[in-house]
Write an enzyme that holds these catalytic residues in place. Sequence first.
Site, PDB file in Angstrom:
ATOM      1  N   ARG A 157      -0.032  19.265  25.516  1.00  0.00           N
ATOM      2  CA  ARG A 157       1.293  19.009  25.885  1.00  0.00           C
ATOM      3  C   ARG A 157       2.050  18.657  27.345  1.00  0.00           C
ATOM      4  O   ARG A 157       1.043  18.638  28.392  1.00  0.00           O
ATOM      5  CB  ARG A 157       2.194  20.312  25.333  1.00  0.00           C
ATOM      6  CG  ARG A 157       3.624  21.002  26.075  1.00  0.00           C
ATOM      7  CD  ARG A 157       3.816  22.220  26.848  1.00  0.00           C
ATOM      8  NE  ARG A 157       4.888  22.804  26.237  1.00  0.00           N
ATOM      9  CZ  ARG A 157       6.043  23.845  26.541  1.00  0.00           C
ATOM     10  NH1 ARG A 157       4.718  25.125  26.722  1.00  0.00           N
ATOM     11  NH2 ARG A 157       7.017  23.856  26.689  1.00  0.00           N
ATOM     12  N   CYS A 200     -12.684  20.817  38.880  1.00  0.00           N
ATOM     13  CA  CYS A 200     -13.339  20.996  37.556  1.00  0.00           C
ATOM     14  C   CYS A 200     -13.400  18.975  36.957  1.00  0.00           C
ATOM     15  O   CYS A 200     -13.866  18.715  36.944  1.00  0.00           O
ATOM     16  CB  CYS A 200     -13.899  21.706  36.154  1.00  0.00           C
ATOM     17  SG  CYS A 200     -14.150  23.155  36.846  1.00  0.00           S
ATOM     18  N   TYR A 240      -4.040  21.346  26.105  1.00  0.00           N
ATOM     19  CA  TYR A 240      -3.650  20.190  27.061  1.00  0.00           C
ATOM     20  C   TYR A 240      -3.241  19.400  25.668  1.00  0.00           C
ATOM     21  O   TYR A 240      -3.681  18.088  27.157  1.00  0.00           O
ATOM     22  CB  TYR A 240      -5.393  19.706  27.189  1.00  0.00           C
ATOM     23  CG  TYR A 240      -5.958  20.693  28.114  1.00  0.00           C
ATOM     24  CD1 TYR A 240      -5.941  21.656  28.537  1.00  0.00           C
ATOM     25  CD2 TYR A 240      -7.674  21.357  27.307  1.00  0.00           C
ATOM     26  CE1 TYR A 240      -6.328  22.796  29.952  1.00  0.00           C
ATOM     27  CE2 TYR A 240      -8.054  22.499  28.369  1.00  0.00           C
ATOM     28  CZ  TYR A 240      -7.038  22.885  29.087  1.00  0.00           C
ATOM     29  OH  TYR A 240      -8.612  23.933  29.519  1.00  0.00           O
ATOM     30  N   TYR A 296       1.195  -1.455   0.400  1.00  0.00           N
ATOM     31  CA  TYR A 296      -0.176  -0.215   0.235  1.00  0.00           C
ATOM     32  C   TYR A 296       0.603   1.100  -0.327  1.00  0.00           C
ATOM     33  O   TYR A 296       0.455   1.951  -0.844  1.00  0.00           O
ATOM     34  CB  TYR A 296      -1.180  -0.314   1.193  1.00  0.00           C
ATOM     35  CG  TYR A 296      -2.002  -0.639   0.914  1.00  0.00           C
ATOM     36  CD1 TYR A 296      -3.106  -0.428   0.010  1.00  0.00           C
ATOM     37  CD2 TYR A 296      -2.358  -1.660   1.095  1.00  0.00           C
ATOM     38  CE1 TYR A 296      -4.206  -0.901   0.064  1.00  0.00           C
ATOM     39  CE2 TYR A 296      -3.535  -2.622   1.440  1.00  0.00           C
ATOM     40  CZ  TYR A 296      -4.121  -1.900   0.661  1.00  0.00           C
ATOM     41  OH  TYR A 296      -6.123  -3.187   0.320  1.00  0.00           O
ATOM     42  N   VAL A 297       1.866   1.342   0.624  1.00  0.00           N
ATOM     43  CA  VAL A 297       2.671   2.332   1.090  1.00  0.00           C
ATOM     44  C   VAL A 297       3.139   2.261  -0.107  1.00  0.00           C
ATOM     45  O   VAL A 297       3.757   3.925  -1.164  1.00  0.00           O
ATOM     46  CB  VAL A 297       2.894   2.286   2.154  1.00  0.00           C
ATOM     47  CG1 VAL A 297       4.795   3.777   2.478  1.00  0.00           C
ATOM     48  CG2 VAL A 297       2.024   2.973   3.314  1.00  0.00           C
ATOM     49  N   ASP A 341      10.371  -6.041  -5.550  1.00  0.00           N
ATOM     50  CA  ASP A 341       9.519  -6.072  -4.261  1.00  0.00           C
ATOM     51  C   ASP A 341       9.865  -7.890  -4.499  1.00  0.00           C
ATOM     52  O   ASP A 341      10.624  -8.156  -5.522  1.00  0.00           O
ATOM     53  CB  ASP A 341       8.105  -6.608  -4.908  1.00  0.00           C
ATOM     54  CG  ASP A 341       6.890  -7.206  -3.566  1.00  0.00           C
ATOM     55  OD1 ASP A 341       6.405  -5.743  -2.681  1.00  0.00           O
ATOM     56  OD2 ASP A 341       7.191  -8.114  -2.977  1.00  0.00           O
ATOM     57  N   HIS A 397      -4.908   8.949  17.166  1.00  0.00           N
ATOM     58  CA  HIS A 397      -6.274   8.269  16.651  1.00  0.00           C
ATOM     59  C   HIS A 397      -7.246   7.067  16.862  1.00  0.00           C
ATOM     60  O   HIS A 397      -8.026   7.833  17.081  1.00  0.00           O
ATOM     61  CB  HIS A 397      -5.841   8.113  14.804  1.00  0.00           C
ATOM     62  CG  HIS A 397      -5.325   9.293  14.435  1.00  0.00           C
ATOM     63  ND1 HIS A 397      -5.446  10.322  14.607  1.00  0.00           N
ATOM     64  CD2 HIS A 397      -4.356   9.581  13.206  1.00  0.00           C
ATOM     65  CE1 HIS A 397      -4.682  11.869  13.349  1.00  0.00           C
ATOM     66  NE2 HIS A 397      -3.488  10.869  13.127  1.00  0.00           N
ATOM     67  N   THR A 453       5.432  -3.741   8.805  1.00  0.00           N
ATOM     68  CA  THR A 453       6.170  -4.265  10.394  1.00  0.00           C
ATOM     69  C   THR A 453       4.952  -5.014  11.044  1.00  0.00           C
ATOM     70  O   THR A 453       4.608  -4.076  12.199  1.00  0.00           O
ATOM     71  CB  THR A 453       6.902  -2.926  10.952  1.00  0.00           C
ATOM     72  OG1 THR A 453       5.251  -2.082  10.484  1.00  0.00           O
ATOM     73  CG2 THR A 453       7.959  -3.011  10.339  1.00  0.00           C
TER      74      THR A 453
END
Length: 426
Positions: A260, A269, A258, A10-11, A30, A218, A86
């Site tokens: 870092r 809170c 928020y 793919y890459v 390949d 993600h 990998t």
Amino acid sequence: MDVAIFGLGYVGIAIACSIARDGHRVWGVDASEKRVRAVADGVPPISEPDVPELLAEGLAKGLIRATASPAEALATADMAIVCVGTPSAANGAHNMGFVAEVTRQIATALPEGRTRALTVAYRSTIRPGTTEELVEPIFRAVLGEARMEDVELVYSPAFLRKGSAVADYFAPPKIVIGTRDARPNWAMEELNRNLDAPTFHVGYRAAELTKFVDNTWHAVKVAYANEIGRVCLALGIEASTVHKIFVSDTKLNISPYYLRPGGAFGGSCLPKDVRALQHIAADCGANTHLVDSLLRSNEAHKHRLFDHARDGLMPGARVLLAGLAFKALTDDLRESPNVDLARKFLAAGFGLEIYDPAIDASKLVGANLGYAYSQLPTLERILVSRETAEARAEQGVYDRVIAANATVRDLRLPAGLPVVHTGTLA
């Protein structure tokens, strides 16, 4: 340039077709003869938008060729790009077998008598330390010390999504180039000269960690969104409405704030509302495992910051903590991680004093008063003024200053007094 791409999955095939469109001459390499024949015949080995057209165009112009022979691809190459897989090993680590084998193949096939070092750029996702601890030793073992000047190793992660790989190649969110000295590499500069994106020249390990940070973030976003979605579903709330409100906030929610690395979260809170959401989710059966882990992770971070702050101190050492509230310019001590830090220093037998100009122990009221003294009964005695803190620092009373928040900027400290920051790890 003449570029050899190792790995036509793919890459690899997306990158091969993309750089050929920029006019570079590409050898695709390949181990699979079937895949090599397919590429040479203009048949992409994967299904990906834009790849068939770019492959056909590259073949027609004589810019793309395919081979199973590393020696053939490297005969005139200015650059080799490694895009092999990998996959996960049984223990969860990456299986580095393909990377190791391709590295050995490149080192073995590298022609002698080069006038310029071959840039070997790895784009496969690899753990930090791989370039220095696996790739370089293989080259050194095969080439010998004298020929190591024939290669220049680079790690540059690929930020390509399935379904938009070609578009992502030409419009990347960022470009990360990892080299031994964190300086630009001529071949990568030439390869990326038509790409407009923030570019970071860093050492190998920072570059290698980048993809893990990105992809795990993600995954966190997806898991968090789905946990909130389950809560909404259980409570009869339209999740899309909540989502629209959430993402509209680009000042705090969708922003660098928020994110870092630094101090633990605290205050009146965040901990309270996380606990409340946990209870809501448990009550309606939403099973929010990610949310449930937040407070445990925060407690672990508090202790790690304590270990970081006390590292190297002798028993009974004198310490000045600059900043007690979770944020400078406030006297709110409720669930401040710096209160936990102070408590740990006292419990460990260190001589602790605290400077925080926003805090007057005699003026604390209500829940703030109760929390402060339940955690630090000696608070009034260990708080010191700016004048006292600076005078004792000048006299050499303190062995270390702990900068827990921006309060430390108020202080004039003598040169040579060690200062450890726990408010940021960045």
